[in-house]
Scaffold this motif. Structure first.
Motif, PDB file in Angstrom:
ATOM      1  N   SER A   2     -42.886   7.600  16.240  1.00 23.07           N
ATOM      2  CA  SER A   2     -41.503   8.064  16.255  1.00 23.07           C
ATOM      3  C   SER A   2     -41.268   9.039  17.402  1.00 23.07           C
ATOM      4  CB  SER A   2     -41.191   8.736  14.919  1.00 23.07           C
ATOM      5  OG  SER A   2     -39.925   9.332  14.970  1.00 23.07           O
ATOM      6  N   ALA A   3     -40.101   8.956  17.987  1.00 26.16           N
ATOM      7  CA  ALA A   3     -39.750   9.880  19.063  1.00 26.16           C
ATOM      8  C   ALA A   3     -39.374  11.243  18.519  1.00 26.16           C
ATOM      9  CB  ALA A   3     -38.592   9.305  19.879  1.00 26.16           C
ATOM     10  N   ASP A  18     -37.581  18.286   5.708  1.00 26.09           N
ATOM     11  CA  ASP A  18     -38.901  17.797   6.100  1.00 26.09           C
ATOM     12  C   ASP A  18     -39.814  19.009   6.257  1.00 26.09           C
ATOM     13  OD1 ASP A  18     -41.173  16.782   7.287  1.00 26.09           O
ATOM     14  OD2 ASP A  18     -40.105  15.619   8.795  1.00 26.09           O
ATOM     15  N   VAL A  19     -40.802  19.131   5.376  1.00 25.97           N
ATOM     16  CA  VAL A  19     -41.696  20.301   5.386  1.00 25.97           C
ATOM     17  C   VAL A  19     -43.113  19.931   5.816  1.00 25.97           C
ATOM     18  CG1 VAL A  19     -40.337  21.552   3.664  1.00 25.97           C
ATOM     19  CG2 VAL A  19     -42.208  20.071   2.900  1.00 25.97           C
ATOM     20  N   SER A  20     -43.282  18.746   6.359  1.00 28.56           N
ATOM     21  CA  SER A  20     -44.609  18.243   6.712  1.00 28.56           C
ATOM     22  C   SER A  20     -45.392  19.183   7.613  1.00 28.56           C
ATOM     23  CB  SER A  20     -44.482  16.879   7.399  1.00 28.56           C
ATOM     24  OG  SER A  20     -43.837  15.968   6.554  1.00 28.56           O
ATOM     25  N   ASP A  21     -44.736  19.778   8.577  1.00 31.12           N
ATOM     26  CA  ASP A  21     -45.436  20.596   9.559  1.00 31.12           C
ATOM     27  C   ASP A  21     -45.246  22.096   9.363  1.00 31.12           C
ATOM     28  OD1 ASP A  21     -46.304  18.249  10.837  1.00 31.12           O
ATOM     29  OD2 ASP A  21     -44.418  18.108  11.947  1.00 31.12           O
ATOM     30  N   GLU A  40     -41.211  14.947  -2.165  1.00 29.46           N
ATOM     31  CA  GLU A  40     -41.229  13.503  -2.014  1.00 29.46           C
ATOM     32  C   GLU A  40     -42.052  13.172  -0.783  1.00 29.46           C
ATOM     33  OE1 GLU A  40     -37.624  10.847  -1.431  1.00 29.46           O
ATOM     34  OE2 GLU A  40     -37.156  11.827  -3.342  1.00 29.46           O
ATOM     35  N   ARG A  41     -42.873  12.109  -0.866  1.00 31.95           N
ATOM     36  CA  ARG A  41     -43.648  11.644   0.290  1.00 31.95           C
ATOM     37  C   ARG A  41     -43.100  10.292   0.725  1.00 31.95           C
ATOM     38  NH1 ARG A  41     -47.331  13.963   3.335  1.00 31.95           N
ATOM     39  NH2 ARG A  41     -48.581  12.105   3.358  1.00 31.95           N
ATOM     40  N   LYS A  42     -42.793  10.184   2.007  1.00 32.96           N
ATOM     41  CA  LYS A  42     -42.311   8.921   2.570  1.00 32.96           C
ATOM     42  C   LYS A  42     -42.828   8.801   3.998  1.00 32.96           C
ATOM     43  CE  LYS A  42     -38.035   8.307   0.016  1.00 32.96           C
ATOM     44  NZ  LYS A  42     -36.602   8.146   0.076  1.00 32.96           N
ATOM     45  N   GLY A  43     -43.408   7.669   4.295  1.00 30.04           N
ATOM     46  CA  GLY A  43     -43.863   7.412   5.662  1.00 30.04           C
ATOM     47  C   GLY A  43     -44.810   8.459   6.201  1.00 30.04           C
ATOM     48  N   GLY A  44     -45.664   9.007   5.353  1.00 35.87           N
ATOM     49  CA  GLY A  44     -46.621  10.013   5.795  1.00 35.87           C
ATOM     50  C   GLY A  44     -46.030  11.404   5.973  1.00 35.87           C
TER      51      GLY A  44
END
Length: 52
Positions: A2-3, A18-21, A40-44
């Motif tokens: 993804s860009a 989005d709290v991934s990072d 929620e987890r979606k697409g890693g």
């Protein structure tokens, strides 16, 4: 790939963040401010979703 790989720092119009990072302390602060939330987890990626 993804860009758009930068984490969002503000909730979107629908209460999703989005709290991934992000560090756990920052995620906890967002969760406390938002009230009732779930993850929620979606697409890693991991998202904090505010109940409305």
């Amino acid at each position: 790939m993804s860009a758009n790989t930068q984490a969002t720092s503000e909730p979107t119009h629908n209460g999703v963040l989005d709290v991934s990072d992000l560090r756990a302390s920052r995620v906890q602060r967002y969760a406390r401010e938002a009230g009732e939330v779930y993850f929620e987890r979606k697409g890693g990626r991991t998202f904090l979703v505010a109940e409305r």
